[in-house]
Design an enzyme around this catalytic site. Structure first.
Site, PDB file in Angstrom:
ATOM      1  N   LYS A 131       0.837  -1.210   0.000  1.00 32.93           N
ATOM      2  CA  LYS A 131       0.000   0.000   0.000  1.00 32.93           C
ATOM      3  C   LYS A 131       0.871   1.260   0.000  1.00 32.93           C
ATOM      4  O   LYS A 131       0.599   2.214  -0.724  1.00 32.93           O
ATOM      5  CB  LYS A 131      -0.947  -0.013   1.216  1.00 32.93           C
TER       6      LYS A 131
ATOM      7  N   GLN B 104      -4.276  -1.785   9.709  1.00 35.46           N
ATOM      8  CA  GLN B 104      -4.138  -3.103   9.087  1.00 35.46           C
ATOM      9  C   GLN B 104      -4.657  -4.188  10.039  1.00 35.46           C
ATOM     10  O   GLN B 104      -4.257  -4.250  11.196  1.00 35.46           O
ATOM     11  CB  GLN B 104      -2.651  -3.346   8.730  1.00 35.46           C
TER      12      GLN B 104
ATOM     13  N   ASP C  77     -10.794   2.853   4.401  1.00 35.81           N
ATOM     14  CA  ASP C  77     -11.121   1.430   4.233  1.00 35.81           C
ATOM     15  C   ASP C  77     -12.639   1.223   4.162  1.00 35.81           C
ATOM     16  O   ASP C  77     -13.104   0.149   3.776  1.00 35.81           O
ATOM     17  CB  ASP C  77     -10.572   0.618   5.423  1.00 35.81           C
TER      18      ASP C  77
END
Ligand code: NDP
Length: 302
Positions: A52, A96, A119
């Protein structure tokens, strides 16, 4: 049969994002800034976070990696989240997953400012999606919608069968495809592990989204001619002949199903690469939306 090429499409998308970043820079504006919180040293999580960060560099975004020890307390992690919420330079950030067992994941995700939740995991964003409002859409379903759009796969009036009802893939994609709009207007059946005779549903489907995580679950005799198949599944299977000692397999028996399909995503190279590209897209949107709010406030203050 057309392969829905996620690798090619995600590269095109990243180029478009990079172009927008260049224009922002040229106009003297701030470039989008994505932060990633990594707790502990889980190998897969490190790989995902690194890819990412690398993608951010590729398109010209600023990026920050917040690395925290595996034994961090929930309280200390919440403080880090507060700092990211308050940091005016950061447009969006991700935490994460999975987090270490002693930390309540839900509590952490609830602490993320929905306006920075690129997200799309915060209930505020999920609710906004369900209500057809502007929102951060989780990257994987967002990527599926983008693939369908770019390949002009018709969805209007089609029967979609989604297999798997997770909060990050199955359920949001079922909502998006049933919404009003160009990539929506489908009739959606959401199936799961308690659905009896699943093949009776998949054989009726014009479009099938497989998101359950069981390798090659969807066989050729479970689909009709002309079907569109979106394979979200990613499973690592040991393969001593493969250079890395494993190969990535999807939820679809690709060689059987492709002969009957009009459109199909491969694994790897289908939905997977789209996911990171859409995280970048969400970060760009976060930056633009913040700018819009700031300029509105400035107008009011003037
Ligand atoms: P989850 O494990 O959270 O959910 C799996 C879903 O599949 C559940 O709803 C479960 O039903 C359902 N299911 C399990 N077995 C069956 C069965 N025999 N018949 C019908 N339904 C079944 O999965 P995720 O959505 O997180 O991930 C699914 C797959 O997608 C995984 O392989 C994952 O690695 C991959 N993935 C890929 C991404 C990408 O970028 N390409 C991103 C995210 C995930 P129930 O609810 O009843 O338990």
């Amino acid at each position: 049969m057309t392969i829905l090429d996620g690798k090619k499409t995600s590269e095109a998308l990243k180029q478009e994002i990079a172009e927008e970043v260049k224009q922002l820079k040229a106009a003297g504006k701030k470039v989008p800034h994505l932060a990633a919180v990594l707790v502990g040293d889980n190998g897969a999580s490190i790989t995902y976070v690194n890819s990412k960060v690398k993608a951010c560099e590729q398109v010209g975004f600023a990026s920050t990696l917040v690395k925290l020890p595996a034994d961090i307390t929930e309280e200390a992690l919440l403080e880090e989240i507060d700092k990211l919420n308050a940091n005016a330079d950061i447009d969006g950030y991700i935490v994460q997953l999975p987090l270490p067992k002693h930390i309540d994941e839900q509590k952490i995700l609830l602490a993320v400012d929905p306006k920075k939740d690129v997200d799309g995991f915060h209930p505020a964003n999920f609710g906004r999606i369900a209500l057809d409002m502007e929102a951060f859409i989780p990257a994987t379903p967002f990527g599926i919608m983008e693939l369908l759009k770019r390949y002009e796969v018709p969805t209007k009036g089609k029967h979609v069968v989604v297999v798997g009802r997770s909060h990050i893939v199955g359920r949001p994609i079922s909502i998006l495809l049933s919404q009003k709009g160009a990539q929506g207007n489908a009739t959606v059946t959401l199936t799961h592990s308690h659905t009896p005779n699943l093949a009776d549903f998949t054989r009726q489907a014009d479009i099938i989204v497989m998101a359950l995580g069981i390798p090659e679950f969807l066989k050729g005799d479970m689909v009709k001619e002309g079907v569109t198949v979106i394979d979200v599944g990613i499973t690592r299977l040991q393969d001593d002949n493969a250079p890395k000692g494993y190969r990535i397999v999807g939820d679809v028996a690709f060689d059987e199903v492709k002969n009957k399909a009009n459109y199909i995503t491969p694994v790897p190279g289908g939905v997977g690469p789209m996911t990171i590209a859409m995280l970048l897209k969400n970060t760009l949107l976060a930056c633009k939306w913040r700018e819009r709010v700031v300029s509105k406030l400035l107008t009011i203050n003037c």
